[in-house]
Design an enzyme around this catalytic site. Structure first.
Site: not given
Ligand code: BG6
Length: 469
Positions: A163, A367
């Site tokens: 990202e 993700e």
């Molecule tokens: C993504 C990242 O944007 O979102 C992760 O690559 C991150 O590292 C995930 O943990 C979820 O975001 P958050 O802030 O809920 O942990």
């Protein structure tokens, strides 16, 4: 029955600073992610212990095997391998990742490695102001080559970074503390450009150094709906996607910024310093796939300029508004997670179709998941039906996209086990496996399978969703 192809990559994801712990063990240096997490240590968990994968990796990989994963997408910590970013190589760091990779392979799980997930070596931030300086590109290229050399005999599947398009919007991740506000955009654009050059070099080197390798970018995807059918709002929605994600995908895939982005840089006096050889470097790099991280969708309306806000003025960071272009709005038709992310499986089908039709590259989701404060019952169970519902609907959207003709080869939800959320510590959990700890009490770090673990295990076993799943 929604069945997937026989060789579909059912996976799950994590990142080094969120899962490993052992932040300074065996010679590891401090990263920007460590530094920032320590600033919040009194209010939430930091990177010091996190999930303690460093000491539990064998147990955790056994759980991944039990879950049925075909692949595990995780990141290497640059500062475990080169503690100060561009100095000596730390053999203990390489040894650790060798053990992880070998253990995965022994369990028939394909290691899918991200080189850099938000954790720039802190020493590089101090020495060079990080990515603002061209020497950071050299440091990254060297680090990537060290990894290819060390692990390329066994690891064929890589992501350069995680990202970049989101990381660049967040001052903390770029360590932009000492930059005067009036210079911030110029510095940001320069940092972003250097990361693109580094991305291109690491892509080409991977192909040259590792036979049979595949490498690609991982973007934080955006899918933006217009706030109304006014033509200005439709344009604003497109521009929101363009400025947050598509300009980056164009750079990765075509080796140049798209016209609207060049125009913005020129109009706002933000053009970065480049070198003549960059044109060839950027053009030569050819990604093998696009990985996308998908959590939610956005809505945008047109935001005109005014006296106080000339063209290109930005407000907020991750979901920034930009004068002369767009303002981010809420969607009243969607439900939200406890933390405000608007849940939208249809958006996933749309974005998969968009990227595939535009870039004609295979896609993988690296993700996707629901962040919630899970509860452990007295008999040590976690009944996370909400997570099951979320993932089921998104897997169904993947299936629909495949039926639309999209070449989607894998799905790796976030996250394989609970880990440090980037903003809410251990209050916000994403994993299939519960880690028995709170922000300030590490307890015994026991691993407890949630209901979603058994559910996803069954999905993988059946290779998709049946009417009962
Ligand atoms: C993504 C990242 O944007 O979102 C992760 O690559 C991150 O590292 C995930 O943990 C979820 O975001 P958050 O802030 O809920 O942990």
């Amino acid at each position: 029955m929604k069945e997937f192809s026989k060789d579909f990559w059912w996976g799950a994801s994590s990142s080094a600073f969120q899962i490993e712990g052992a932040w300074d063990k065996d010679g590891k240096g401090m990263s920007v992610a460590d530094f920032n997490s320590f600033k919040r240590s009194d209010v939430q968990a930091d990177t010091k212990v996190a999930t303690d994968f460093y000491h539990h990796y064998e147990e955790d990989i056994k759980l991944m095997k039990e879950l049925g994963l075909k692949t595990y997408r995780f990141s290497l910590s640059w500062t475990r391998i080169i503690p100060d970013g561009d100095g000596e190589i730390n053999q203990a760091g390489i040894d650790f990742y060798n053990k992880v990779i070998d253990c995965l392979l022994e369990h028939d799980i394909i290691p899918f490695i991200t080189l850099y997930h938000f954790d720039l070596p802190f020493a590089l931030a101090k020495k060079y102001n990080g990515w603002e300086d061209r020497r950071c590109v050299d440091a990254f290229q060297r680090y990537a080559r060290v990894c290819y050399e060390a692990f390329g005999d066994r690891v064929k599947d890589w992501q350069v970074n995680n990202e970049q398009n989101l990381m660049i919007r967040v001052n903390e991740r770029m360590n932009m503390y000492d930059v005067a506000p009036e210079d911030a955009e110029k510095v940001r654009v320069q940092m972003d450009y250097h990361m693109f050059v580094a991305h291109a070099l690491a892509t080409t080197d991977c192909h040259e150094m590792i036979e049979g390798s595949r490498i690609g970018p991982a973007v934080s995807s955006t899918m933006t709906y217009p706030a109304s059918n006014k033509p200005e709002d439709v344009w604003a929605a497109r521009m929101n996607d363009n400025f947050k994600t598509n300009y980056a995908l164009d750079m990765y895939c075509f080796g140049a910024y798209p016209g609207y982005y060049k125009k913005y840089l020129k109009d706002c006096g933000l053009e970065p310093i480049t070198k003549p050889e960059d044109v060839a470097i950027l053009k030569q790099a050819k990604p093998d796939f696009i990985a996308l991280n998908y959590y939610r969708t956005l809505v945008a309306s047109y935001l005109p300029t005014d006296e106080a806000h000339p063209l290109g003025t930005k407000e907020k960071d991750i979901d920034f508004d930009m004068y002369g272009y767009f303002k981010v709005e809420r969607n009243n038709h969607l439900k939200s997670s406890k933390y405000g992310a608007q849940i939208d499986p249809m958006g996933l089908r749309l974005v998969l179709n968009d990227y595939y039709n535009h870039y004609h590259l295979p896609l993988i989701i690296t993700e996707n998941g629901l962040g919630t404060p899970d509860e452990l019952t007295e008999d040590k169970k976690v009944h996370d039906d909400y997570r099951i519902d979320y993932i089921r609907e998104h897997i169904a959207a993947c299936h629909e996209a495949i039926e639309d003709g999209v070449e989607l080869f894998g799905y790796c939800p976030w996250s394989v086990i609970d880990l440090l959320s980037s903003h809410q510590g251990f209050n916000k959990r994403y994993g299939f496996v519960f880690i028995d700890r709170t922000d300030h009490d590490e307890k015994n770090l026991e691993r407890i399978k949630k209901d979603s673990f058994y559910w996803y295990q069954n999905v993988i076993k059946q290779n998709g969703l049946t009417t009962e799943s």
